[in-house]
Design an enzyme around this catalytic site. Structure first.
Site, mmCIF file in Angstrom:
data_model
loop_
_atom_site.group_PDB
_atom_site.id
_atom_site.type_symbol
_atom_site.label_atom_id
_atom_site.label_comp_id
_atom_site.label_asym_id
_atom_site.label_seq_id
_atom_site.Cartn_x
_atom_site.Cartn_y
_atom_site.Cartn_z
ATOM 1 N N LYS A 88 0.849 -1.193 0.000
ATOM 2 C CA LYS A 88 0.000 0.000 0.000
ATOM 3 C C LYS A 88 0.886 1.245 0.000
ATOM 4 C CE LYS A 88 -4.038 -1.998 2.299
ATOM 5 N NZ LYS A 88 -5.067 -1.785 1.266
ATOM 6 N N ARG A 134 -10.331 -11.805 0.537
ATOM 7 C CA ARG A 134 -11.161 -12.826 -0.109
ATOM 8 C C ARG A 134 -10.468 -14.191 -0.123
ATOM 9 N NH1 ARG A 134 -11.404 -9.231 -5.453
ATOM 10 N NH2 ARG A 134 -11.112 -7.659 -3.831
#
Ligand code: BES
Ligand code: ZN
Ligand code: ZN
Length: 474
Positions: A253, A327
């Site tokens: 990030k 996920r």
């Protein structure tokens, strides 16, 4: 904090008092001079919180609005009163709410108690704001049972917020497992924390894949609350994303996007808090909770973009972006849930920036598959506790976006509808009625947001508990 109810106003010079009024008839306990003072102020007489002096506040309730809106306004008023009480360092606080029904009185107290939260364990010197020790509610309708229930629910919210606010330096996956075990066991819940060896034996390739770049082992936390009088023969399952810190992995990030990523176990904290509240309330509902947990870091063995991993059901996944890690670990948990033939699975996760961009922090992005009625009921509960859910479409046209080129799936959808394609990825692993709630927006507040506070909000603890209450009544 102690909660007491009284049917009469307590006259005591050292008591901070909030007078709640929907009409001037409700202000009977306010002295004549204060009523005059109130009349001298130019007030709209609608949804106004007025501080008359350090020991006296008045809240004029909204004239119109449905009951859910009024509950929320009362929670906000409860929080404002809590701030006044803390400032005035009182011997006692009291809320005179003669004109409120019991649920309205509960909502006011709820805002008060939740607003009183502090996270101050890491200061080197004592840095504790004074906290209210006890509060009296003057109301004829509220019962002791309601007060006890409220205390349990607020305690569960606090438990969730404490875990979310705890930095990853002090809350590894193993430590989260320990904290949850202690609290859940005390509530009578069966807990098993599966370690890395067990996770390997179960071939949970999503959880192990994300964990590859980490120095810390993963855990898979299972909880089972099965009361003898449960009204459901197959469980309702809660699944929560437990990424204790999300650096993005090799897709690191950038900018300040990593700053608050200790929040990425907000789903885990929510489902743990909720099952604990439900058990302590002794609700007759069989609930199971699964939490896959790891951090997501760019260590030397970390997943690289393009790597293929195998989820525990044999599905292969091209990991095109290592920052779409939630996920992957949730896939293993959703597969694990299948063996229990659940009547409903509710997945809670800080899953996508896309959900936050779509609706901001004011609500939860929800999706469902084969769970139309359950979603409606959950939305009603959300409206009541002000943890509102917006249902997004879950059309089959989105399915194409997650089909892989060299494996069954890829973990990245297209540039659009990112919250939905993430949900679609999860739904691939389900064979039961399924609801997915993306809480990336509301899980963590950048600045103080009334009784939700600053930092972790503990969203979904109250929602899931309310839902279990509704199921228990059905
Ligand atoms: N944990 C983040 C999602 C998130 C973002 C939560 C902001 C709270 C606030 C998640 O793992 C993530 O990084 N998602 C990516 C997915 C993308 C790479 C497909 C995102 O949303 O940008
Ligand atoms: Zn991520
Ligand atoms: Zn994440």
């Amino acid at each position: 904090m102690q909660l007491h109810k009284h049917s009469e106003y307590q006259q005591n010079s050292n008591t901070v008092t909030l007078h709640i009024a929907s009409s001037s008839d409700d202000l009977v306990y306010l002295s004549k001079s204060k009523v005059d003072l109130l009349l001298a102020i130019n007030i709209k007489q609608d949804d106004e919180f007025i501080i008359l002096d350090p020991l006296t506040a008045v809240y004029l309730t909204p004239k119109k609005g449905n009951s859910n809106r009024i509950y929320e306004k009362l929670r906000i008023a409860g929080d404002k009163f809590q701030a006044l009480c803390t400032k005035s360092k009182p011997g006692q606080c009291q809320i005179v709410a003669k004109g409120l029904d019991s649920e309205e009185a509960v909502a006011t107290l709820e805002g008060f108690i939740l607003g009183d939260y502090q996270f101050n364990t890491h200061f080197s010197k004592e840095n504790k704001k004074p906290q209210v020790e006890s509060v009296i509610i003057v109301n004829d309708h509220i019962s002791n049972k309601q007060l006890d229930e409220l205390a349990i629910i607020c305690d569960a919210v606090k438990f969730a917020k404490d875990m979310i606010n705890e930095p990853a330096s002090h809350l590894s996956s193993v430590q989260m497992g320990e904290r949850i075990t202690e609290k859940a066991t005390a509530a009578g819940i069966k807990v098993e924390v599966m370690n890395k060896r067990k996770i390997e034996a179960l071939k949970m390739g999503g959880l192990l894949g994300v964990n590859q770049g980490s120095e810390e082992p993963p855990v898979f936390i299972c909880m089972d609350y099965k009361p003898e009088n449960a009204i459901n023969d197959t469980p309702i399952v809660f699944v929560g994303k437990g990424v204790v810190f999300d650096t993005g992995g090799l897709n690191l990030k950038t900018g300040n996007f990593m700053e608050n990523m200790k929040l990425d176990m907000g789903g885990a904290a929510a489902v743990a808090g909720a099952i604990i509240a439900i058990a302590r309330l002794k609700l007759p509902v069989h609930i199971m909770t699964f939490i896959p947990s790891t951090d997501n870091r760019p260590g030397k063995n970390a997943l690289a973009p393009g790597d293929v991993i195998t989820i525990s059901d044999g599905t292969t996944v091209e990991v095109l972006n290592t920052d779409a890690e939630g996920r992957l670990i949730l896939a293993d948990a959703l597969v694990w849930a299948k063996q229990y033939k659940p009547r409903l699975v509710i997945n809670i996760a800080t899953l996508t920036g896309s959900a936050a961009r779509a609706i901001g922090s004011h609500g939860i992005v929800g999706m469902q598959q084969e769970a139309v009625e359950a979603m409606k009921e959950l939305q009603k509960c959300g409206d009541k506790v002000h943890e509102r859910i917006v249902e997004f479409p879950f059309w089959e046209e989105y399915d194409d976006q997650i089909k892989g080129d060299i494996a069954d799936l890829k973990n990245l959808g297209g540039p659009e509808a990112g919250a939905i394609t993430a949900g679609k990825f999860l739904a691939w692993f389900t064979d039961y009625p399924f609801i997915h709630l993306d809480i990336a927006g509301p899980a963590f507040a950048e600045k103080k947001d009334s009784y939700r506070g600053k930092g972790a909000t503990g969203i979904c603890v109250r929602l899931l508990t309310e839902y279990a209450k509704k199921i228990a009544q059905s």
